[in-house]
Design an enzyme around this catalytic site. Structure first.
Site, PDB file in Angstrom:
ATOM      1  N   ALA A   1       0.843  -1.201   0.000  1.00 22.64           N
ATOM      2  CA  ALA A   1       0.000   0.000   0.000  1.00 22.64           C
ATOM      3  C   ALA A   1       0.878   1.251   0.000  1.00 22.64           C
ATOM      4  O   ALA A   1       1.837   1.341   0.768  1.00 22.64           O
ATOM      5  CB  ALA A   1      -0.914   0.008   1.216  1.00 22.64           C
ATOM      6  N   LYS A   2       0.520   2.200  -0.845  1.00 22.50           N
ATOM      7  CA  LYS A   2       1.239   3.474  -0.883  1.00 22.50           C
ATOM      8  C   LYS A   2       0.528   4.417   0.090  1.00 22.50           C
ATOM      9  O   LYS A   2      -0.309   5.247  -0.295  1.00 22.50           O
ATOM     10  CB  LYS A   2       1.266   4.045  -2.301  1.00 22.50           C
ATOM     11  N   ALA A   3       0.853   4.248   1.358  1.00 21.66           N
ATOM     12  CA  ALA A   3       0.176   4.967   2.431  1.00 21.66           C
ATOM     13  C   ALA A   3       1.039   6.102   2.954  1.00 21.66           C
ATOM     14  O   ALA A   3       2.274   5.984   3.026  1.00 21.66           O
ATOM     15  CB  ALA A   3      -0.168   4.010   3.570  1.00 21.66           C
TER      16      ALA A   3
ATOM     17  N   TYR B   1       5.580   6.893   4.786  1.00 21.76           N
ATOM     18  CA  TYR B   1       6.599   7.852   4.375  1.00 21.76           C
ATOM     19  C   TYR B   1       7.172   8.657   5.542  1.00 21.76           C
ATOM     20  O   TYR B   1       8.065   9.480   5.338  1.00 21.76           O
ATOM     21  CB  TYR B   1       6.043   8.755   3.266  1.00 21.76           C
TER      22      TYR B   1
END
Length: 308
Positions: free
Chosen positions: A159-161, A165
């Site tokens: 998942a690019k959550a 980051y």
């Protein structure tokens, strides 16, 4: 990178609003718990018109990320694709970077997000080479971070959550403090994972290697594009766990990503990689990639969506 705050337009929950008016409440769930998923997408100018690179794949990944976090996006994938094109048009962009982000908004606070509404915002701005034009041509200097990527059973790296980051920020700031352009992170087992916002490839004896998804990395769309280009150029790609020390003795290393595109790496941990400049395999792949996105050679992969 500079935002166009005076005349820029943002798509926010189905409405186009002025840049300065795209706001959310400070007690929104996302502010306190990082409950967001997002995408980074690029549009390129070809024959004077904007073409979005792998639009449908990016939107599909956005919805997949939201699904993992049980965030029901209140729009269809097709509606989001059309909204992205609308943002590009209303801002009169051709070359630009697009950021759709879905997040848990304002209703109540507590770790459970389920009662908080899901909002979707799409912004766009003009953004050049992420690691600099010189980096694209001559390579960047990177350092291995002391921070590790979480194990695959700890965080959903697929998942690019937004929350993921926070780790990327720590690694990137540490790299800058140590005089590097960017960081490279290892996984929980000490194997190569990825950069703070990029996938990584290495070339050794004519073969191209890249880490497996089990090494806690994002399944990059530019990564996939580069693998297809490399295979069509006749290179063999090996996807496997990669030890850190293999990068030191690589002939070439390069980063890939929507922001970074294809960026060579000239040194790692103050060790010169290969000849300390962009190598021939990297240059061949990079050159082909840029010819495609500039419209100089045919898009035989069907990667572009015209914004007409």
């Amino acid at each position: 990178m500079a935002f166009n705050e005076e005349s820029g337009k943002i798509w926010m929950d189905g409405k186009i609003v002025d840049w300065k008016d795209a706001q959310l409440h400070v007690m929104s769930h996302v502010v306190h718990y990082g409950s967001s998923v997002f995408e980074g997408i690029r549009s390129y100018e070809i024959d004077g018109k904007p073409y979005v690179f792998r639009l449908e794949e990016h939107v599909k990944r956005l919805f997949n990320s939201a699904k993992i976090y049980k965030m029901p996006i209140p729009y269809t994938e097709q509606e989001v694709c059309e909204a992205i094109k609308e943002v590009i048009k209303i801002n009169n962009f051709t070359d630009c970077y697009i950021r759709p982000i879905a997040y848990r908004g304002y209703k109540e606070l507590g770790v459970s997000p389920l009662n908080c509404p899901v909002s979707l915002v799409i912004g766009a701005w003009e953004w050049g080479a992420y690691l600099g034009e010189d980096g694209l041509a001559n390579g960047v200097n990177i350092g291995v971070s002391t921070w590790r990527k979480p194990a695959v059973s700890t965080f959903p790296n697929v998942a690019k959550a937004g929350a993921n980051y926070m780790l990327s920020q720590l690694a990137n700031m540490e790299a800058k403090d140590n005089g590097y352009d960017e960081a490279l992170l290892l996984d929980v087992n000490g194997l190569v994972a990825e950069g703070s916002g990029e996938n990584v490839f290495l070339i050794k004896d004519g073969l191209i290697y890249t880490p497996t998804l089990s090494s806690s990395l994002l399944e990059g769309i530019t990564r996939d594009s580069v693998m297809k280009i490399a295979e069509d150029l006749g290179y063999e790609i090996i996807v496997q766990p990669i030890p850190r020390d293999l990068l030191y003795i690589a002939d070439e290393i390069f980063f890939t990503g929507t922001a970074a595109e294809v960026t060579p790496i000239r040194s790692m941990d103050h060790r010169i990689i290969g000849e300390g400049k962009r190598g021939p395999v990297t240059e061949n792949i990079q050159s082909t990639f840029f010819k495609i996105i500039k419209g100089e050679i045919e898009d035989k992969y069907g990667w572009f969506t015209l914004v007409d």
